[in-house]
Design a protein around this motif. Sequence first.
Motif, PDB file in Angstrom:
ATOM      1  N   LYS A   1     -34.998  -6.865  19.074  1.00  0.00           N
ATOM      2  CA  LYS A   1     -35.857  -7.092  17.157  1.00  0.00           C
ATOM      3  C   LYS A   1     -35.550  -8.293  16.506  1.00  0.00           C
ATOM      4  O   LYS A   1     -35.000  -9.015  16.490  1.00  0.00           O
ATOM      5  N   ARG A   2     -37.047  -9.138  16.030  1.00  0.00           N
ATOM      6  CA  ARG A   2     -36.844  -9.870  15.539  1.00  0.00           C
ATOM      7  C   ARG A   2     -37.858  -9.862  14.455  1.00  0.00           C
ATOM      8  O   ARG A   2     -39.402 -10.171  14.252  1.00  0.00           O
ATOM      9  N   ASN A   3     -37.536  -9.655  13.350  1.00  0.00           N
ATOM     10  CA  ASN A   3     -38.581  -9.399  12.381  1.00  0.00           C
ATOM     11  C   ASN A   3     -37.748  -9.649  10.789  1.00  0.00           C
ATOM     12  O   ASN A   3     -36.904  -9.938  10.707  1.00  0.00           O
TER      13      ASN A   3
ATOM     14  N   ASN B   1     -41.632  -4.769   5.950  1.00  0.00           N
ATOM     15  CA  ASN B   1     -41.809  -5.590   7.430  1.00  0.00           C
ATOM     16  C   ASN B   1     -42.375  -6.906   7.908  1.00  0.00           C
ATOM     17  O   ASN B   1     -43.821  -7.086   6.790  1.00  0.00           O
TER      18      ASN B   1
ATOM     19  N   TYR C   1     -43.737  -9.767  10.792  1.00  0.00           N
ATOM     20  CA  TYR C   1     -43.818 -10.464  11.575  1.00  0.00           C
ATOM     21  C   TYR C   1     -44.382 -12.089  11.570  1.00  0.00           C
ATOM     22  O   TYR C   1     -45.392 -12.536  10.936  1.00  0.00           O
ATOM     23  N   GLU C   2     -43.977 -12.751  11.443  1.00  0.00           N
ATOM     24  CA  GLU C   2     -44.426 -14.301  11.844  1.00  0.00           C
ATOM     25  C   GLU C   2     -43.669 -15.385  13.119  1.00  0.00           C
ATOM     26  O   GLU C   2     -43.178 -14.823  13.278  1.00  0.00           O
TER      27      GLU C   2
ATOM     28  N   GLY D   1     -42.316 -13.243  16.576  1.00  0.00           N
ATOM     29  CA  GLY D   1     -41.806 -12.360  15.703  1.00  0.00           C
ATOM     30  C   GLY D   1     -42.378 -10.870  16.259  1.00  0.00           C
ATOM     31  O   GLY D   1     -42.967 -10.766  16.654  1.00  0.00           O
ATOM     32  N   HIS D   2     -41.061 -10.163  16.575  1.00  0.00           N
ATOM     33  CA  HIS D   2     -41.678  -9.103  17.679  1.00  0.00           C
ATOM     34  C   HIS D   2     -40.524  -7.950  17.845  1.00  0.00           C
ATOM     35  O   HIS D   2     -39.762  -8.041  16.762  1.00  0.00           O
ATOM     36  N   TYR D   3     -40.970  -6.352  18.001  1.00  0.00           N
ATOM     37  CA  TYR D   3     -40.007  -5.791  18.315  1.00  0.00           C
ATOM     38  C   TYR D   3     -40.099  -5.003  19.731  1.00  0.00           C
ATOM     39  O   TYR D   3     -41.276  -4.394  19.386  1.00  0.00           O
TER      40      TYR D   3
ATOM     41  N   GLY E   1     -49.097  -9.234  17.257  1.00  0.00           N
ATOM     42  CA  GLY E   1     -48.611  -8.288  16.426  1.00  0.00           C
ATOM     43  C   GLY E   1     -49.506  -5.946  16.217  1.00  0.00           C
ATOM     44  O   GLY E   1     -49.377  -5.472  15.484  1.00  0.00           O
TER      45      GLY E   1
END
Length: 226
Positions: A41-43, A85, A87-88, A91-93, A130
């Motif tokens: 997880k990266r957000n 949330n 994301y940029e 950023g992802h999950y 995304g």
Amino acid sequence: MLLHIPQVLAQAEVAEIRQALDTQGWVDGLRSTGPQAANVKRNLQLDTSSPVFAPLSQRIAQALQRHPLFVSAVLPATMLPPMFNRYEGGGHYGNHIDNTIQTDRFTGQKVRTDVSTTVFLNDPDEYEGGELIAEDSFGTHEIKLDAGDAIVYPSTSLHRVEPVTRGVRVASFLWTQSLVRDAWRRSMLFELDMTILKLRNQFGDTAEVVALTGHYHKLLQQWAET
């Protein structure tokens, strides 16, 4: 069942929510993540202590509860407060399955997460990547909806959010405990409800339509947990 629910929010509502979100600081999404998901997880997420969190979360919840497709498909018993949330910058999950039992951070209530929901808060042309990727018995589905639209799917589905390589992806997400635990039974009830609605619109409340409506409620009575 994976279902697209259009126009949960009007465009004016989306603009107001986005304006409020854009004025707030975001925190690392790892704050609300278990040890397994933390690896993928990266957000960013809106801090639940933010002064705008409660009113915006309530606004999303009320919009969903007013939408007849959401109510018919999900049959909500308890909804966890919608979160937000962002994301940029890649950023992802990665692939994950949502926790089966979660705790309402405000009431302490334990909630079984039967259905996951994502409400998109910006249009697809505002960002690249995304996509929400969800897998079920029918294959892999790529979801990227208009602002104000929502997707619902079983919380047991393996799913991920692809990296955002341009722009910003903002969404609200939540989990719901349904009155009907079993996803297949929920799907059957939804299809029956939609069929009844089409028949009623076409022929009115004929004896057959009334009888089918009665069967729907008998099944709901049989399967619902209260």
